[in-house]
Motif scaffolding. Structure first.
Motif, mmCIF file in Angstrom:
data_model
loop_
_atom_site.group_PDB
_atom_site.id
_atom_site.type_symbol
_atom_site.label_atom_id
_atom_site.label_comp_id
_atom_site.label_asym_id
_atom_site.label_seq_id
_atom_site.Cartn_x
_atom_site.Cartn_y
_atom_site.Cartn_z
ATOM 1 N N ARG A 55 9.815 -0.046 11.400
ATOM 2 C CA ARG A 55 9.480 1.379 11.462
ATOM 3 C C ARG A 55 8.473 1.711 12.561
ATOM 4 O O ARG A 55 7.801 2.750 12.502
ATOM 5 C CB ARG A 55 8.982 1.894 10.106
ATOM 6 C CG ARG A 55 9.968 1.690 8.978
ATOM 7 C CD ARG A 55 9.573 2.468 7.744
ATOM 8 N NE ARG A 55 10.429 2.148 6.621
ATOM 9 C CZ ARG A 55 10.372 2.731 5.434
ATOM 10 N NH1 ARG A 55 9.505 3.692 5.227
ATOM 11 N NH2 ARG A 55 11.176 2.380 4.448
ATOM 12 N N PRO A 185 3.865 -0.249 11.282
ATOM 13 C CA PRO A 185 2.734 0.527 10.794
ATOM 14 C C PRO A 185 2.167 -0.092 9.522
ATOM 15 O O PRO A 185 2.851 -0.849 8.831
ATOM 16 C CB PRO A 185 3.324 1.914 10.518
ATOM 17 C CG PRO A 185 4.743 1.863 10.875
ATOM 18 C CD PRO A 185 5.123 0.481 11.241
ATOM 19 N N SER A 186 0.921 0.244 9.207
ATOM 20 C CA SER A 186 0.312 -0.227 7.971
ATOM 21 C C SER A 186 1.140 0.239 6.784
ATOM 22 O O SER A 186 1.517 1.403 6.687
ATOM 23 C CB SER A 186 -1.114 0.329 7.848
ATOM 24 O OG SER A 186 -1.617 0.118 6.559
ATOM 25 N N ALA A 187 1.462 -0.671 5.870
ATOM 26 C CA ALA A 187 2.290 -0.309 4.712
ATOM 27 C C ALA A 187 1.972 -1.213 3.539
ATOM 28 O O ALA A 187 1.597 -2.372 3.705
ATOM 29 C CB ALA A 187 3.772 -0.401 5.058
ATOM 30 N N ARG A 195 6.954 2.375 -1.320
ATOM 31 C CA ARG A 195 6.266 2.085 -0.062
ATOM 32 C C ARG A 195 5.332 3.233 0.318
ATOM 33 O O ARG A 195 5.713 4.405 0.294
ATOM 34 C CB ARG A 195 7.299 1.849 1.043
ATOM 35 C CG ARG A 195 6.708 1.555 2.431
ATOM 36 C CD ARG A 195 7.834 1.433 3.433
ATOM 37 N NE ARG A 195 7.352 1.338 4.799
ATOM 38 C CZ ARG A 195 7.226 0.202 5.476
ATOM 39 N NH1 ARG A 195 7.539 -0.941 4.911
ATOM 40 N NH2 ARG A 195 6.786 0.202 6.721
ATOM 41 N N GLU A 197 2.628 4.226 3.484
ATOM 42 C CA GLU A 197 2.206 3.843 4.822
ATOM 43 C C GLU A 197 0.856 4.460 5.154
ATOM 44 O O GLU A 197 0.519 5.548 4.692
ATOM 45 C CB GLU A 197 3.253 4.265 5.856
ATOM 46 C CG GLU A 197 4.585 3.552 5.675
ATOM 47 C CD GLU A 197 5.618 3.926 6.718
ATOM 48 O OE1 GLU A 197 5.333 4.845 7.522
ATOM 49 O OE2 GLU A 197 6.698 3.311 6.741
ATOM 50 N N ARG A 203 -0.785 4.958 10.297
ATOM 51 C CA ARG A 203 0.476 5.355 9.671
ATOM 52 C C ARG A 203 1.609 5.367 10.696
ATOM 53 O O ARG A 203 2.768 5.147 10.355
ATOM 54 C CB ARG A 203 0.322 6.744 9.040
ATOM 55 C CG ARG A 203 1.555 7.239 8.309
ATOM 56 C CD ARG A 203 1.307 8.579 7.623
ATOM 57 N NE ARG A 203 0.459 8.414 6.454
ATOM 58 C CZ ARG A 203 -0.814 8.774 6.380
ATOM 59 N NH1 ARG A 203 -1.424 9.303 7.447
ATOM 60 N NH2 ARG A 203 -1.534 8.598 5.294
ATOM 61 N N THR A 204 1.268 5.608 11.955
ATOM 62 C CA THR A 204 2.261 5.670 13.028
ATOM 63 C C THR A 204 1.939 4.626 14.091
ATOM 64 O O THR A 204 0.828 4.600 14.616
ATOM 65 C CB THR A 204 2.285 7.071 13.673
ATOM 66 O OG1 THR A 204 2.577 8.049 12.679
ATOM 67 C CG2 THR A 204 3.332 7.132 14.769
#
Length: 218
Positions: A55, A185-187, A195, A197, A203-204
């Motif tokens: 992602r 991204p952090s998830a 999930r 994020e 997040r992005t």
């Protein structure tokens, strides 16, 4: 005996006696260092594919178009201020309008949290795992500047910084440096596997694959 002694004893028995020869030569490392043979182009394509699978948003450009691409990405996200590592090549952001916030030891977490985005380079990118590795070099800055902002743009020089596998990446990295391994991204997921994020980092994540050697970069 304590529980710790029992556990360490079991580990020791499983590992066997300590070899007389140095650890580096005592351990057999005759394993595959990559899965299959690829051309440079195929390796970069695999990196892009795996980054997208995690992602991350992947872009491709060359050194001449890099400043304009970064300008467009920051403008599209509405970034008004960006964190900048101490030695980010100045030409990368030559066309961008947001206010630069230079990371300094005196900067507080609250001050860094006000930045809308961060732009960094990277140490190495691993195609087989879709992983970016940052080592705190001057074009990447300290780890905290890539964890606090909600938007991270990472520039990867192609093909210089792209390798096929983790073993190849480890040969390039200094284990004494503060390594940050980023796969998308952090998830995180809760017990229901929902999930979420952006909990422990950006997040992005946008990755720019830019052709051109470090000497040619603007």
């Amino acid at each position: 005996m304590s529980s710790k002694d029992i556990i360490l004893g079991r580990i020791g028995r499983a590992l066997g006696p300590v070899p007389d020869e140095p650890y580096d030569t005592a351990v057999d490392r005759d394993y595959a260092h990559e899965h299959g043979a690829r051309t440079t182009e195929q390796t970069v394509d695999l990196l892009a594919e795996n980054l997208a699978d995690y992602r991350a948003i992947v872009h491709r450009t060359d050194r001449e178009e890099l400043p304009l691409l970064l300008m467009r990405l920051l403008a599209y996200s509405g970034a008004r201020s960006i964190l900048v590592p101490p030695a980010l090549p100045p030409g990368w952001l030559a066309a961008a309008d947001p206010v630069r916030i230079h990371d300094r030891a005196a900067c507080t977490t609250a001050q860094l949290d006000k930045a809308d985005a961060v732009v960094t380079g990277c140490a190495v990118a691993i195609a087989e795992t879709g992983t970016l590795v940052l080592d705190g070099s001057p074009d990447q800055g300290r780890r905290r500047i890539t964890l606090i902002p909600d938007h991270h743009i990472c520039v990867v020089r192609v093909p210089d910084q792209v390798v096929s596998s983790v073993p190849q990446a480890l040969r390039r990295l200094d284990p004494g440096r503060p390594l940050t391994w980023i796969s998308g991204p952090s998830a995180t997921s809760d017990i229901e596997l929902d999930r979420v994020e952006g909990v422990h980092g950006p997040r992005t994540l946008e990755v720019v694959l830019v052709t051109g050697s470090p000497e040619e970069s603007p």
